[in-house]
Design a protein around this motif. Structure first.
Motif, PDB file in Angstrom:
ATOM      1  N   SER A  63      14.481   4.017   0.123  1.00  0.00           N
ATOM      2  CA  SER A  63      13.765   2.946  -0.589  1.00  0.00           C
ATOM      3  C   SER A  63      13.675   1.653   0.217  1.00  0.00           C
ATOM      4  N   PRO A  64      14.794   1.145   0.793  1.00  0.00           N
ATOM      5  CA  PRO A  64      14.676  -0.085   1.607  1.00  0.00           C
ATOM      6  C   PRO A  64      13.784   0.098   2.824  1.00  0.00           C
ATOM      7  N   LEU A  65      13.843   1.278   3.447  1.00  0.00           N
ATOM      8  CA  LEU A  65      13.028   1.504   4.631  1.00  0.00           C
ATOM      9  C   LEU A  65      11.546   1.455   4.287  1.00  0.00           C
ATOM     10  N   ILE A  66      11.169   2.089   3.169  1.00  0.00           N
ATOM     11  CA  ILE A  66       9.764   2.063   2.743  1.00  0.00           C
ATOM     12  C   ILE A  66       9.326   0.631   2.441  1.00  0.00           C
ATOM     13  N   MET A  67      10.197  -0.133   1.811  1.00  0.00           N
ATOM     14  CA  MET A  67       9.841  -1.489   1.390  1.00  0.00           C
ATOM     15  C   MET A  67       9.746  -2.449   2.579  1.00  0.00           C
ATOM     16  N   TYR A  68      10.759  -2.460   3.436  1.00  0.00           N
ATOM     17  CA  TYR A  68      10.812  -3.453   4.506  1.00  0.00           C
ATOM     18  C   TYR A  68       9.940  -3.090   5.701  1.00  0.00           C
ATOM     19  N   SER A  69       9.628  -1.820   5.881  1.00  0.00           N
ATOM     20  CA  SER A  69       8.776  -1.437   7.008  1.00  0.00           C
ATOM     21  C   SER A  69       7.363  -1.979   6.854  1.00  0.00           C
ATOM     22  N   GLU A  70       6.949  -2.244   5.614  1.00  0.00           N
ATOM     23  CA  GLU A  70       5.618  -2.800   5.392  1.00  0.00           C
ATOM     24  C   GLU A  70       5.485  -4.190   5.999  1.00  0.00           C
ATOM     25  N   LEU A  71       6.601  -4.874   6.182  1.00  0.00           N
ATOM     26  CA  LEU A  71       6.564  -6.214   6.766  1.00  0.00           C
ATOM     27  C   LEU A  71       6.134  -6.191   8.225  1.00  0.00           C
ATOM     28  N   ILE A  72       6.315  -5.043   8.898  1.00  0.00           N
ATOM     29  CA  ILE A  72       5.920  -4.943  10.306  1.00  0.00           C
ATOM     30  C   ILE A  72       4.725  -3.997  10.478  1.00  0.00           C
ATOM     31  N   GLY A  73       4.041  -3.727   9.387  1.00  0.00           N
ATOM     32  CA  GLY A  73       2.812  -2.948   9.461  1.00  0.00           C
ATOM     33  C   GLY A  73       2.982  -1.448   9.457  1.00  0.00           C
ATOM     34  N   LEU A  74       4.159  -0.960   9.112  1.00  0.00           N
ATOM     35  CA  LEU A  74       4.396   0.483   9.035  1.00  0.00           C
ATOM     36  C   LEU A  74       4.486   0.883   7.567  1.00  0.00           C
ATOM     37  N   HIS A  75       3.741   1.911   7.214  1.00  0.00           N
ATOM     38  CA  HIS A  75       3.679   2.324   5.815  1.00  0.00           C
ATOM     39  C   HIS A  75       4.127   3.781   5.696  1.00  0.00           C
ATOM     40  N   TYR A  76       5.184   3.975   4.936  1.00  0.00           N
ATOM     41  CA  TYR A  76       5.750   5.313   4.763  1.00  0.00           C
ATOM     42  C   TYR A  76       5.669   5.736   3.303  1.00  0.00           C
ATOM     43  N   GLN A  77       5.431   7.024   3.125  1.00  0.00           N
ATOM     44  CA  GLN A  77       5.641   7.632   1.825  1.00  0.00           C
ATOM     45  C   GLN A  77       7.014   8.304   1.850  1.00  0.00           C
ATOM     46  N   GLU A  78       7.524   8.584   0.659  1.00  0.00           N
ATOM     47  CA  GLU A  78       8.888   9.108   0.583  1.00  0.00           C
ATOM     48  C   GLU A  78       9.057  10.413   1.355  1.00  0.00           C
ATOM     49  N   HIS A  79       8.089  11.315   1.251  1.00  0.00           N
ATOM     50  CA  HIS A  79       8.221  12.589   1.945  1.00  0.00           C
ATOM     51  C   HIS A  79       8.167  12.407   3.463  1.00  0.00           C
ATOM     52  N   GLU A  80       7.485  11.352   3.933  1.00  0.00           N
ATOM     53  CA  GLU A  80       7.448  11.072   5.369  1.00  0.00           C
ATOM     54  C   GLU A  80       8.806  10.600   5.864  1.00  0.00           C
ATOM     55  N   VAL A  81       9.487   9.805   5.065  1.00  0.00           N
ATOM     56  CA  VAL A  81      10.835   9.356   5.444  1.00  0.00           C
ATOM     57  C   VAL A  81      11.783  10.543   5.509  1.00  0.00           C
ATOM     58  N   HIS A  82      11.728  11.407   4.506  1.00  0.00           N
ATOM     59  CA  HIS A  82      12.575  12.596   4.511  1.00  0.00           C
ATOM     60  C   HIS A  82      12.308  13.443   5.764  1.00  0.00           C
ATOM     61  N   SER A  83      11.040  13.631   6.064  1.00  0.00           N
ATOM     62  CA  SER A  83      10.671  14.445   7.234  1.00  0.00           C
ATOM     63  C   SER A  83      11.158  13.796   8.522  1.00  0.00           C
ATOM     64  N   ALA A  84      10.958  12.491   8.651  1.00  0.00           N
ATOM     65  CA  ALA A  84      11.380  11.797   9.867  1.00  0.00           C
ATOM     66  C   ALA A  84      12.891  11.854  10.034  1.00  0.00           C
ATOM     67  N   VAL A  85      13.623  11.735   8.939  1.00  0.00           N
ATOM     68  CA  VAL A  85      15.086  11.826   9.008  1.00  0.00           C
ATOM     69  C   VAL A  85      15.509  13.222   9.462  1.00  0.00           C
ATOM     70  N   ILE A  86      14.899  14.244   8.868  1.00  0.00           N
ATOM     71  CA  ILE A  86      15.255  15.627   9.201  1.00  0.00           C
ATOM     72  C   ILE A  86      14.953  15.931  10.662  1.00  0.00           C
ATOM     73  N   LEU A  87      13.720  15.634  11.096  1.00  0.00           N
ATOM     74  CA  LEU A  87      13.318  15.970  12.456  1.00  0.00           C
ATOM     75  C   LEU A  87      14.057  15.130  13.493  1.00  0.00           C
ATOM     76  N   SER A  88      14.280  13.855  13.199  1.00  0.00           N
ATOM     77  CA  SER A  88      15.020  13.000  14.137  1.00  0.00           C
ATOM     78  C   SER A  88      16.453  13.486  14.281  1.00  0.00           C
ATOM     79  N   THR A  89      17.082  13.796  13.151  1.00  0.00           N
ATOM     80  CA  THR A  89      18.454  14.315  13.195  1.00  0.00           C
ATOM     81  C   THR A  89      18.517  15.602  13.996  1.00  0.00           C
ATOM     82  N   MET A  90      17.570  16.484  13.758  1.00  0.00           N
ATOM     83  CA  MET A  90      17.552  17.775  14.427  1.00  0.00           C
ATOM     84  C   MET A  90      17.399  17.622  15.940  1.00  0.00           C
ATOM     85  N   VAL A  91      16.446  16.799  16.356  1.00  0.00           N
ATOM     86  CA  VAL A  91      16.185  16.653  17.791  1.00  0.00           C
ATOM     87  C   VAL A  91      17.311  15.890  18.490  1.00  0.00           C
TER      88      VAL A  91
END
Length: 215
Positions: A63-91
């Motif tokens: 929730s904080p990541l989705i909210m505060y990332s908009e301040l720097i022009g990045l827009h995430y949906q919840e499923h995108e955050v989940h995916s990024a966390v999973i793939l980043s952790t994996m790699v």
């Protein structure tokens, strides 16, 4: 007597092993303790722990990541955050394991040759940073259609993709493709890291839940 002997054995070796092995030993001891209680009691204890972990992950990361990332022009949906966390952790874990595997393999080479030889790990270190940064930027700047379940499945079996090519090359006669075999376990290390991450999130969730109840 069985639990007492297991407890003494864990204590005797705890200070002799690395951090990942310590996590596994503590988990083994906890499983022994849980086995003493009834299945229903164990289920309810773990249910609260898991729910606290999920709640903490959602409330203090997603929730904080989705909210505060908009301040720097990045827009995430919840499923995108989940995916990024999973793939980043994996790699990141994958690159970490490949580095450890290379160190183990080159240690064997050094022992066989009588000269200390160090592997080049720059690529693995670079990808550990470049891939997550690129992924988060791509998700934040575009709208992506994502299926999470295949990614979760890949996260759970990721060591297969690390070890598989090495095993295949080794079977086809490439002796130097899997020199770390028998010296370093990709599977044990990977799942120990995953377990450590889950335990840390769970503990933070339990602490947060306790503090919330106090206040």
């Amino acid at each position: 007597m069985g639990f007492h002997s297991d407890y003494e054995e864990v204590l005797s070796v705890l200070h002799k092993v690395g951090p990942l092995q310590k996590v596994l030993l503590v988990l083994f001891l906890f499983m022994q303790i849980s086995a003493i209680a009834s299945l229903s009691e164990t289920f309810f204890k773990w249910k609260g722990f898991i729910l606290d972990a999920v709640s903490t992950y959602q409330d203090y990361l997603v929730s904080p990541l989705i909210m505060y990332s908009e301040l720097i022009g990045l827009h995430y949906q919840e499923h995108e955050v989940h995916s990024a966390v999973i793939l980043s952790t994996m790699v990141v874990l994958g690159m970490r394991l490949l580095m450890l595997g290379q160190l183990s393999a080159f240690k064997k080479i050094s022992e066989d040759s009588g000269n200390e030889i160090q592997p080049q790990l720059t690529y693995f270190k670079f990808m550990s940073i470049f891939f997550p940064v690129s992924l988060w930027l791509a998700y934040g700047l575009t709208d992506s259609e994502i299926r999470l379940m295949p990614q979760v499945g890949m996260l759970l079996i990721y060591p297969v993709f690390l070890v598989g090519p090495k095993v295949i090359l080794h079977l086809f006669g490439s002796e130097n493709s899997y020199l770390e075999k028998g010296r370093f376990s990709y599977f044990k290390t990977y799942y120990a890291y995953l377990l450590a991450i889950a335990v840390v999130i769970g503990i933070l969730g339990a602490i947060n839940s306790g503090l919330t109840r106090i206040t």
